[in-house]
Write an enzyme that holds these catalytic residues in place. Structure first.
Site, short mmCIF file in Angstrom:
data_model
loop_
_atom_site.label_atom_id
_atom_site.label_comp_id
_atom_site.label_asym_id
_atom_site.label_seq_id
_atom_site.Cartn_x
_atom_site.Cartn_y
_atom_site.Cartn_z
N ALA A 90 0.96 4.44 -1.76
CA ALA A 90 0.63 5.86 -1.88
C ALA A 90 0.56 6.51 -0.49
O ALA A 90 0.13 5.87 0.47
CB ALA A 90 -0.71 6.03 -2.60
N GLU A 99 -0.42 0.10 -5.40
CA GLU A 99 -1.51 0.91 -4.85
C GLU A 99 -2.81 0.48 -5.50
O GLU A 99 -2.91 0.45 -6.73
CB GLU A 99 -1.26 2.39 -5.09
N CYS A 138 -1.96 2.53 11.48
CA CYS A 138 -2.08 3.78 12.24
C CYS A 138 -3.30 3.71 13.15
O CYS A 138 -4.09 4.65 13.25
CB CYS A 138 -2.18 4.98 11.29
N GLY A 181 3.71 7.60 -1.09
CA GLY A 181 5.09 7.34 -1.44
C GLY A 181 6.12 7.69 -0.39
O GLY A 181 7.31 7.60 -0.67
N ALA A 225 0.88 -1.18 0.00
CA ALA A 225 0.00 0.00 0.00
C ALA A 225 0.91 1.22 0.00
O ALA A 225 1.21 1.78 1.05
CB ALA A 225 -0.94 -0.01 1.20
N ASP A 233 1.65 -1.68 5.12
CA ASP A 233 1.02 -0.64 5.94
C ASP A 233 -0.47 -0.73 5.66
O ASP A 233 -1.02 -0.06 4.79
CB ASP A 233 1.57 0.73 5.56
#
Length: 688
Positions: free
Chosen positions: A320, A342, A445, A322, A318, A388
């Protein structure tokens, strides 16, 4: 030059004028003395010593006035004789009298001011002492009491009073921190916690699901620190692009442009933290030239845990926009190959633009669903994978306040399912036999432990019988996703290489995870001053997929079967189904499935047409139950006891771990035998 002669007439005039002036001065002094006594009698704070001092000063002034007047008279006589005039001397004496009057008035006003100031200070001290005394008495005597239901209804009808909400939250936190000695009689901890949840949701704007989850995860004091940290923005961080510049050179250039910055921390060699800037930090010539990347401090951590090496094949599932991909390429010094995938096509533009701006040349951009990448790139084909994963975003509330109200149990359940599928795909792409790699880094996150934990209860009260049926369907994130991967694939957790952050959970509420989850790392805004983050590093042990033992199958709760089951079931499908017959009889369904984290069993209760009967109930069509005899009741109890004995107990954790070790040992022995057989065949072939 001869001195002028003094005239007798003028001297006589001067001698006669002095007694009149002296009388006037005496009268003025007496009147002023009377006024002073009257004024000083009103000032309660002036002591007797001060009065004596003032009277002595007044007498000295009188004596001084008399002596001065005598001196003035002699001097005036001399001046009249010399200058030949007496009118000027009389004017001079009048001015002196006026000056003395003004001086006495100023002394009186000064005394009054001092007396008033002393009175005010004394009153202020007394008021403060009384207020402090009353406050201490209230704190000792009065205790915090929860609002009644009537008061809560009144609050709902009025606009929210933020000051009273904040005060009540502080009081509840204080009580919960020392519940044994501060709690109100007849009030339980649950009552305080429920009221705290309502107040926090109203004051900070969270929905019920979010605030309930946070309250269960953290102690109340730490919970308040976390929520307050979410209300403040995180520091702006830059990551130096080592492909084009060095951190020292970049910091010097930005300081000359009016940017106030410092090195991020000891754990990062490329990070800079920005305090303030006189220029737009995202529009400097250095930014346009690709010398640095605007990136949160928490985004450094997954790449640091991945530790990519030169000439490796690495996948960012994943990628983007970058930030992590360009960091990986910089650590590889533009060597090897990086696959930047992506799924959303709209985000490919920003990804490609950042790669070009940062000078990355070893990256291939692709647009696939991450779950399909093993079919595209091939299984066991890369050295390292960075995942991620998409998540609920509960760690970045300071950036996106809509998370407080937009996230629900359904949204997080979908995230949990996607994360499990993605991590299995990532493990399948990694080659366990890689000389330098074989690692998967999983990060989110999110600070959640449980993404979904819904509890459905139904309580049926019939006379003196209370039947409570509960079933739980839990889809967990972070620790639970890693625990799921450990069960599904032959992988193990290894240290992340990050020497700060809190270890992951190995237990949460009724859930128990693998003990190696202590090697994972959690980062919180109120502890590390960065966005909430979770990082785990997995090492693939073999390329073969694991086959579950019967013990593991019984323990498994987080697989696709459970997820599919949760989608198919409605609200009441997770509970015991109660069927009503036409004559009012009630019976349980013959099969009851209960799935709990760490234990999954299917309980089959063979109770055909079993009747839960009570006395004093009629068997008519009005829905009441028939009264059964005590014999039938005894038979039912005996059948229930037999059914409980016949149920198979779930295997213990020790048995499960033992079976796992046996399975691994068997796999190792099979590999060894296969290797020896190959050697024998090769040796025979060479001899032939």
């Amino acid at each position: 030059m001869a001195a002028p002669k003094l005239s007798k007439g003028s001297s006589r005039g001067v001698q006669k004028s002095h007694p009149k002036k002296k009388q006037k001065k005496d009268e003025a002094c007496l009147s002023k003395k009377v006024e002073k006594e009257n004024l000083l009698s009103d000032a309660a704070e002036i002591t007797d010593e001060e009065l004596e001092h003032e009277t002595s000063e007044g007498e000295e002034e009188e004596l001084g006035g008399e002596s001065d007047s005598d001196m003035y008279s002699e001097d005036d006589a001399m001046a009249d004789d010399i200058l030949g005039g007496s009118d000027d001397d009389e004017g001079y004496d009048d001015a002196a009298e006026e000056d003395s009057d003004e001086g006495s008035d100023s002394d009186v006003s000064d005394i009054e001011k001092k007396a008033r100031i002393i009175d005010k200070e004394r009153e202020k001290v007394e008021e403060e002492g009384e207020a402090e005394l009353q406050l201490n008495i209230r704190e000792e005597a009065d205790e915090f009491r929860l609002p009644t239901s009537e008061e809560l209804e009144e609050e709902t009808q009025r606009p929210p009073d933020l000051s009273s909400l904040q005060r009540r939250v502080k009081e509840i936190v204080r009580v919960l921190s020392n519940l044994k000695s501060l709690r109100q009689e007849g009030v339980t901890r649950k009552d305080y916690v429920d009221q705290l949840q309502r107040d926090l949701a109203s004051y900070y704007g969270y929905n019920d699901f979010m605030i309930e989850t946070l309250v269960e995860m953290f102690p109340v004091v730490e919970l308040m620190e976390l929520i307050e940290a979410f209300e403040k923005p995180r520091p702006i961080c830059l990551r130096t692009n080592t492909l084009k510049t060095r951190r020292r050179d970049l910091a010097g250039v930005l300081l000359n442009r009016g940017v106030n910055l410092d090195p991020l921390s000891k754990w990062s060699k490329v990070g800079l933290v920005v305090y303030d800037s006189q220029v737009p930090i995202g529009a400097t010539p250095e930014y346009m030239a690709g010398h640095y990347m605007l990136q949160g401090a928490s985004s450094f951590l997954p790449v640091m845990a991945l530790a990519p090496q030169e000439k490796e094949r690495i996948v960012d599932m994943a990628a983007a926009p970058g930030g992590k991909t360009t960091y990986v390429a910089a650590l590889m010094k533009n060597g090897g190959i990086v696959y930047a995938n992506e799924m959303k096509e709209s985000r490919l533009k920003s990804l490609a633009a950042n790669l070009q701006r940062m000078g990355v040349t070893n990256t291939i951009v692709c647009n696939y669903d991450g779950r399909e990448l093993p079919k595209v790139l091939g299984q066991n084909s890369v050295d390292r994978v960075l995942l991620d994963a998409p998540c609920s975003g509960t760690g970045i509330i300071s950036k996106d306040a809509s998370v407080k109200t937009s996230k629900t149990a359904d949204d997080i359940q979908n995230c949990a399912r996607l994360q499990k599928e993605l991590i299995l795909a990532a493990i399948d792409m990694v080659d366990a036999n890689s000389k330098s790699g074989g690692y998967v880094v999983y990060s989110t996150c999110s600070i959640m432990v449980d993404e979904v934990c819904g509890v459905c209860r139904k309580i049926i009260l019939m006379k003196s019988i209370l039947l409570t049926h509960s079933s739980q369907i839990c889809n967990l994130q972070n620790e639970a996703v890693i625990d799921y991967a450990l069960k599904k694939r032959d992988v193990k957790l290894v240290p992340c290489g990050i020497d700060f952050g809190r270890p992951g959970f190995i237990r949460f509420r009724q859930h128990r995870f693998h003990t190696s989850l202590e090697k994972t790392r959690r980062f919180y805004p109120h502890v590390n001053n960065m966005d909430g983050f979770f990082v785990a590093k997995l090492k693939k042990m073999s390329n073969s997929k694991r086959t579950q033992t019967p013990g593991e199958a019984s323990e498994e709760t987080e697989g696709n079967e459970l997820i599919d089951n949760t989608e198919q079931n409605a609200k009441g499908d997770t509970e015991k189904h109660l069927d009503k017959e036409g004559d009012g009889k009630m019976k349980y369904s013959s099969t009851e499935e209960v799935k709990v984290k760490g234990q999954s069993t299917t309980k089959k209760r063979k109770r055909p047409d079993q009747k839960h009967s009570l006395k004093n109930f009629d068997g008519k069509e009005n829905g009441k139950l028939k009264a059964s005899s005590t014999v039938n009741r005894k038979v039912d109890n005996q059948m229930a006891k037999k059914g409980r004995k016949e149920r198979a107990k779930p295997p213990s954790r020790e048995e499960i771990t033992k079976s796992r070790e046996e399975k691994r040992q068997a796999q190792r022995e099979a590999k060894r035998k296969a290797a020896t057989e190959r050697k024998v065949k090769n040796s025979k072939g060479s001899k032939a």
